[in-house]
Design a protein around this motif. Structure first.
Motif, short mmCIF file in Angstrom:
data_model
loop_
_atom_site.label_atom_id
_atom_site.label_comp_id
_atom_site.label_asym_id
_atom_site.label_seq_id
_atom_site.Cartn_x
_atom_site.Cartn_y
_atom_site.Cartn_z
N TYR A 145 -6.00 25.04 -31.20
CA TYR A 145 -5.31 25.00 -29.92
C TYR A 145 -5.80 23.91 -28.97
O TYR A 145 -5.38 23.85 -27.82
N GLY A 146 -6.66 23.04 -29.45
CA GLY A 146 -7.13 21.95 -28.62
C GLY A 146 -8.10 22.42 -27.54
O GLY A 146 -8.33 23.62 -27.37
N ARG A 147 -8.67 21.46 -26.84
CA ARG A 147 -9.55 21.79 -25.72
C ARG A 147 -8.81 21.50 -24.41
O ARG A 147 -8.08 20.52 -24.29
N GLY A 148 -9.02 22.39 -23.45
CA GLY A 148 -8.36 22.24 -22.17
C GLY A 148 -8.39 23.56 -21.43
O GLY A 148 -9.07 24.51 -21.83
N PRO A 149 -7.66 23.67 -20.34
CA PRO A 149 -7.67 24.90 -19.54
C PRO A 149 -7.04 26.06 -20.30
O PRO A 149 -6.24 25.87 -21.22
N GLU A 150 -7.42 27.26 -19.92
CA GLU A 150 -6.87 28.47 -20.54
C GLU A 150 -5.90 29.20 -19.62
O GLU A 150 -4.97 29.85 -20.10
N GLU A 151 -6.08 29.08 -18.31
CA GLU A 151 -5.26 29.81 -17.35
C GLU A 151 -3.98 29.06 -16.99
O GLU A 151 -3.06 29.64 -16.41
N VAL A 152 -3.93 27.78 -17.26
CA VAL A 152 -2.72 26.99 -17.00
C VAL A 152 -2.40 26.19 -18.26
O VAL A 152 -3.27 25.89 -19.07
N TYR A 153 -1.13 25.85 -18.41
CA TYR A 153 -0.72 25.05 -19.54
C TYR A 153 -1.15 23.59 -19.36
O TYR A 153 -1.18 23.08 -18.24
N ASP A 154 -1.46 22.95 -20.47
CA ASP A 154 -1.58 21.50 -20.44
C ASP A 154 -0.21 20.93 -20.07
O ASP A 154 0.83 21.56 -20.34
N PRO A 155 -0.15 19.74 -19.47
CA PRO A 155 1.16 19.15 -19.15
C PRO A 155 1.99 18.96 -20.42
O PRO A 155 1.51 18.41 -21.42
N TYR A 156 3.21 19.45 -20.39
CA TYR A 156 4.11 19.24 -21.52
C TYR A 156 4.55 17.77 -21.54
O TYR A 156 4.43 17.06 -20.53
N PRO A 157 5.03 17.27 -22.67
CA PRO A 157 5.36 15.85 -22.78
C PRO A 157 6.31 15.39 -21.67
O PRO A 157 7.35 16.02 -21.43
N ARG A 158 5.93 14.31 -21.02
CA ARG A 158 6.76 13.79 -19.93
C ARG A 158 8.12 13.40 -20.46
O ARG A 158 8.25 12.73 -21.49
N GLY A 159 9.14 13.84 -19.76
CA GLY A 159 10.52 13.62 -20.21
C GLY A 159 11.08 14.79 -20.97
O GLY A 159 12.30 14.90 -21.14
N LEU A 160 10.21 15.70 -21.44
CA LEU A 160 10.65 16.88 -22.18
C LEU A 160 9.88 18.12 -21.73
O LEU A 160 9.58 18.99 -22.55
N ASP A 161 9.58 18.20 -20.45
CA ASP A 161 8.74 19.30 -19.98
C ASP A 161 9.54 20.47 -19.42
O ASP A 161 8.97 21.39 -18.84
N ARG A 162 10.85 20.45 -19.59
CA ARG A 162 11.72 21.58 -19.24
C ARG A 162 12.92 21.56 -20.19
O ARG A 162 13.31 20.50 -20.68
N ALA A 181 1.13 13.37 -23.09
CA ALA A 181 2.11 12.82 -24.03
C ALA A 181 3.44 12.60 -23.33
O ALA A 181 3.65 13.04 -22.19
N THR A 182 4.34 11.92 -24.02
CA THR A 182 5.69 11.69 -23.51
C THR A 182 6.69 12.04 -24.61
O THR A 182 6.32 12.37 -25.74
N VAL A 183 7.95 11.90 -24.28
CA VAL A 183 9.02 12.11 -25.25
C VAL A 183 8.81 11.23 -26.49
O VAL A 183 9.14 11.63 -27.61
N HIS A 184 8.22 10.06 -26.31
CA HIS A 184 8.01 9.15 -27.44
C HIS A 184 7.03 9.74 -28.46
O HIS A 184 7.18 9.54 -29.67
N ASP A 185 6.02 10.45 -27.98
CA ASP A 185 5.06 11.07 -28.89
C ASP A 185 5.72 12.17 -29.71
O ASP A 185 5.41 12.36 -30.89
N MET A 232 14.27 13.29 -12.08
CA MET A 232 14.77 12.90 -13.40
C MET A 232 14.68 11.39 -13.61
O MET A 232 14.59 10.91 -14.72
N ALA A 233 14.69 10.63 -12.53
CA ALA A 233 14.69 9.17 -12.64
C ALA A 233 13.48 8.66 -13.41
O ALA A 233 13.60 7.76 -14.24
N ALA A 234 12.31 9.27 -13.17
CA ALA A 234 11.10 8.83 -13.87
C ALA A 234 11.23 9.05 -15.37
O ALA A 234 10.78 8.22 -16.17
N GLU A 235 11.86 10.18 -15.77
CA GLU A 235 12.03 10.46 -17.19
C GLU A 235 13.01 9.46 -17.82
O GLU A 235 12.84 9.03 -18.95
N LEU A 236 14.05 9.10 -17.06
CA LEU A 236 15.03 8.15 -17.58
C LEU A 236 14.39 6.79 -17.83
O LEU A 236 14.77 6.08 -18.76
#
Length: 367
Positions: free
Chosen positions: A311-328, A257-261, A1-5
């Protein structure tokens, strides 16, 4: 969590304010696509840990009346087994009571109107009897289309969007009469505008983004659509779904992306139409992210290969990384911290976190 803070720089006083606001506000998530938060022991605490008080759960999508009825009953059974943590809600008072009791309010929602669709013979009339039945079962939100064409209108992945059909108009009218919120999250452009124009009650885009910031057709809404939504009294829930947050406008490659986006999307809506018409709709599935694989039903598997403009371009079998700081869901407090950093007032933050959805719910469910 420290990195997100570290993404958000607050003073001690601001940290205390953000924590208080997140705890005291009624937080509404406009869309969660899975029942794992209720059904899986390892995830039952995630919503509460994130401060979420009410959720629009997808209980049915592209199925018929019988299939949707079975799914509703199964979902209700899941909720009843954890009645100390969850409760089905039908009214805004139910939401407030659930929040006061420390339980998550479960809103029953559909991500397609296919369960409501009558047979072709019944289309000779209005054929809205199934909608009435689902309203009696407690369904409070119905998305008109899910990417493709149905009897109501066109989804975001259709080549041509003819707009709202005659049956679609009848259904919107019946939804207004029965206290069921019209959701336009996956609708094509013309169907979106037609539904806003035809609905006498406020409508919602429960989980989407701003097309001016991430040019994803249909799934992200144009400034004109957001303006009409606001004139209608509705609300758009800004999503965390990666391709709708940040993409390369030329290649459609999904960008990190991050929480700021995410807050940039909120800022855009506020600057365009005011703070009364924006909320959050995470479209998060913590379990799928932890497993590292998209479900077999994922739109990334079925629509990304042929519709990168949606839906953008990227992998189909795994999710793109959710925005850092808001990925859960457990990190949703970072959204409130970011809103504090951006200078929003207490009242404005309470509206964004859930107050605006509550206002729309009340106008549709109870008037």
């Amino acid at each position: 969590m420290a990195a997100e803070l570290e993404l958000i720089d607050l003073s001690a006083e601001q940290e205390e304010r953000a924590e208080r606001l997140h705890e005291e506000s009624i937080v509404v998530d406009g869309l969660v696509p899975t029942d794992i938060y209720v059904g899986e022991p390892d995830y039952r605490d995630h919503l509460a840990q994130g401060g979420v008080d009410a959720v629009n759960f997808t209980v049915a999508t592209r199925t018929d009346f019988a299939g949707a009825t079975r799914k509703i009953e199964r979902f209700r059974e899941l909720v009843e087994t954890r009645s100390d943590q969850f409760t089905v809600v039908r009214t805004t008072d139910d939401v407030r009571r659930a929040a006061a009791a420390g339980r998550v309010g479960v809103i029953l929602g559909f991500q397609d109107s296919m369960p409501v669709a009558p047979t072709s013979r019944e289309l000779m009339g209005t054929g809205t009897e199934f909608l009435r039945a689902f309203a009696e079962m407690g369904v409070r939100i119905v998305q008109l289309t899910y990417n493709t064409l149905n009897y109501v209108g066109a989804g975001a992945c259709e080549l041509n969007d003819p707009g709202l059909s005659y049956y679609g108009r009848a259904l919107v009218e019946e939804m207004n009469d029965r206290g069921v919120l019209v959701d336009l999250s996956h609708c094509g452009d013309r169907t979106t505008m037609d539904a806003i124009e035809h609905s006498e009650k406020p409508v919602a885009v429960t989980h989407a983004g701003v097309r001016a910031l991430a040019p994803m057709y249909g799934r992200n809404k144009t400034d004109e659509q957001i303006e009409r939504l606001a004139e209608n009294g509705g609300v758009i829930g800004i999503t965390l779904f990666p391709p709708l947050v940040k993409v390369d406008p030329d290649t459609y490659d999904t960008l990190e992306a991050t929480v700021h986006d995410v807050i940039d999307h909120i800022d855009h809506v506020v600057e365009l139409v005011g703070v009364d018409h924006v909320g959050i709709g995470t479209d998060l599935n913590d379990n799928a992210l932890d497993v590292g694989e998209t479900p077999a039903t994922s739109a990334l598997r079925h629509f990304r290969p042929t519709h990168p403009e949606v839906y953008g371009r990227g992998p189909e079998e795994v999710y793109d990384p959710y925005p850092r700081g808001l990925d859960r869901h457990t990190k949703l407090g970072n959204l409130t911290r970011g809103l504090v950093e951006r200078g929003y007032s207490d009242d404005e933050i309470e509206k964004i976190l859930g107050g605006n959805f509550l206002r729309v719910f009340e106008a549709v469910w109870e008037e």
